[in-house]
Design a protein around this motif. Sequence first.
Motif, short mmCIF file in Angstrom:
data_model
loop_
_atom_site.label_atom_id
_atom_site.label_comp_id
_atom_site.label_asym_id
_atom_site.label_seq_id
_atom_site.Cartn_x
_atom_site.Cartn_y
_atom_site.Cartn_z
N LEU A 144 7.98 -0.45 2.21
CA LEU A 144 6.91 -1.18 1.53
C LEU A 144 5.91 -0.22 0.89
O LEU A 144 5.52 -0.40 -0.27
N ILE A 145 5.51 0.79 1.64
CA ILE A 145 4.55 1.76 1.13
C ILE A 145 5.13 2.53 -0.06
O ILE A 145 4.48 2.70 -1.09
N ASP A 146 6.37 2.98 0.06
CA ASP A 146 7.01 3.72 -1.03
C ASP A 146 7.14 2.87 -2.29
O ASP A 146 6.90 3.35 -3.40
N TYR A 147 7.51 1.61 -2.12
CA TYR A 147 7.67 0.72 -3.27
C TYR A 147 6.30 0.48 -3.93
O TYR A 147 6.19 0.49 -5.16
N TYR A 148 5.28 0.30 -3.13
CA TYR A 148 3.93 0.12 -3.64
C TYR A 148 3.50 1.36 -4.43
O TYR A 148 2.98 1.26 -5.55
N LYS A 149 3.72 2.54 -3.87
CA LYS A 149 3.34 3.78 -4.55
C LYS A 149 4.05 3.91 -5.90
O LYS A 149 3.46 4.36 -6.87
N ALA A 150 5.31 3.51 -5.96
CA ALA A 150 6.11 3.67 -7.17
C ALA A 150 5.82 2.60 -8.23
O ALA A 150 6.03 2.85 -9.42
N HIS A 151 5.35 1.41 -7.81
CA HIS A 151 5.26 0.30 -8.76
C HIS A 151 3.87 -0.32 -8.93
O HIS A 151 3.72 -1.28 -9.68
N ALA A 152 2.87 0.21 -8.25
CA ALA A 152 1.51 -0.31 -8.44
C ALA A 152 1.02 0.06 -9.82
O ALA A 152 1.37 1.11 -10.36
N LYS A 153 0.21 -0.82 -10.40
CA LYS A 153 -0.37 -0.56 -11.71
C LYS A 153 -1.72 0.10 -11.53
O LYS A 153 -2.70 -0.55 -11.16
N GLY A 154 -1.77 1.41 -11.75
CA GLY A 154 -3.02 2.15 -11.60
C GLY A 154 -3.54 2.07 -10.19
O GLY A 154 -2.85 2.40 -9.23
N LYS A 155 -4.77 1.58 -10.06
CA LYS A 155 -5.41 1.46 -8.75
C LYS A 155 -5.34 0.01 -8.24
O LYS A 155 -6.29 -0.50 -7.66
N GLU A 156 -4.21 -0.61 -8.44
CA GLU A 156 -4.00 -2.00 -8.02
C GLU A 156 -4.04 -2.12 -6.50
O GLU A 156 -3.34 -1.40 -5.79
N LYS A 157 -4.87 -3.02 -6.01
CA LYS A 157 -4.95 -3.25 -4.57
C LYS A 157 -3.63 -3.83 -4.07
O LYS A 157 -2.94 -4.55 -4.79
N PHE A 158 -3.30 -3.54 -2.83
CA PHE A 158 -2.03 -3.98 -2.26
C PHE A 158 -1.92 -5.50 -2.25
O PHE A 158 -0.86 -6.04 -2.55
N SER A 159 -2.99 -6.22 -1.94
CA SER A 159 -2.93 -7.69 -1.90
C SER A 159 -2.59 -8.26 -3.29
O SER A 159 -1.80 -9.19 -3.41
N ILE A 165 4.19 -8.94 -7.44
CA ILE A 165 5.61 -8.63 -7.21
C ILE A 165 6.34 -9.79 -6.53
O ILE A 165 7.50 -10.03 -6.82
N SER A 166 5.69 -10.47 -5.63
CA SER A 166 6.16 -11.59 -4.81
C SER A 166 6.80 -11.10 -3.52
O SER A 166 7.45 -10.05 -3.48
N ILE A 167 6.60 -11.90 -2.51
CA ILE A 167 7.16 -11.57 -1.19
C ILE A 167 8.68 -11.59 -1.25
O ILE A 167 9.34 -10.76 -0.62
N GLU A 168 9.23 -12.51 -2.00
CA GLU A 168 10.70 -12.59 -2.09
C GLU A 168 11.29 -11.30 -2.67
O GLU A 168 12.30 -10.80 -2.20
N HIS A 169 10.65 -10.76 -3.70
CA HIS A 169 11.13 -9.51 -4.28
C HIS A 169 10.99 -8.35 -3.27
O HIS A 169 11.89 -7.52 -3.17
N LEU A 170 9.88 -8.32 -2.57
CA LEU A 170 9.69 -7.27 -1.56
C LEU A 170 10.73 -7.37 -0.46
O LEU A 170 11.19 -6.35 0.05
N LYS A 171 11.13 -8.58 -0.11
CA LYS A 171 12.18 -8.75 0.90
C LYS A 171 13.49 -8.16 0.41
O LYS A 171 14.23 -7.54 1.17
#
Length: 175
Positions: A144-159, A165-171
């Motif tokens: 989860l952390i690695d995917y967030y680091k790679a795909h967050a837009k700038g300083k986008e908060k995790f929430s 992204i959607s929970i389904e995609h993260l699953k």
Amino acid sequence: MGPDQQIEMTPFRQLYIEIPVESQDTVTRNLQSVGLEVNPSGFAIKSLIACNFCRGPEDAGLDIAQKLNLAIAGILTPTPLKVGYAGCALGTSEPLLRDIGVVKMKDKFDIYVGGDSKGIKAPLAQLFLTGLTEEQVIPTVLKLIDYYKAHAKGKEKFSKFVKRISIEHLKQITA
């Protein structure tokens, strides 16, 4: 610490120390030599937020909490990321108010994502995965952390990232 340094203790029993840059390496070594964990400043995971384990390490899973802390503390992220752990459903560490929350349920673990403790309408984290074994918890949180680091837009908060992204995609990416 000298007379010019600033020190602050957070509600999570963390010490924030302001020191001159030129003494950073020496101070870090000295703090680590007495058994303290030193994490980088800025946008990084500071350490696991955990409860006080009211029923003891065996029931509440103190060993997995310590392993999870070692795995995540100090990881640089687009914005500060808070990871919480509760050893039971009582959740005294408030894992549903964290970006990622791990809750031990008997001998299995549930992972929640997308919580945020700020604001008058602070969103609770949503159930992400349930019934994980101890061996699955750390790799799942790291994915989860690695995917967030790679795909967050700038300083986008995790929430906000979880909503976009959607929970389904993260699953799918953690499967």
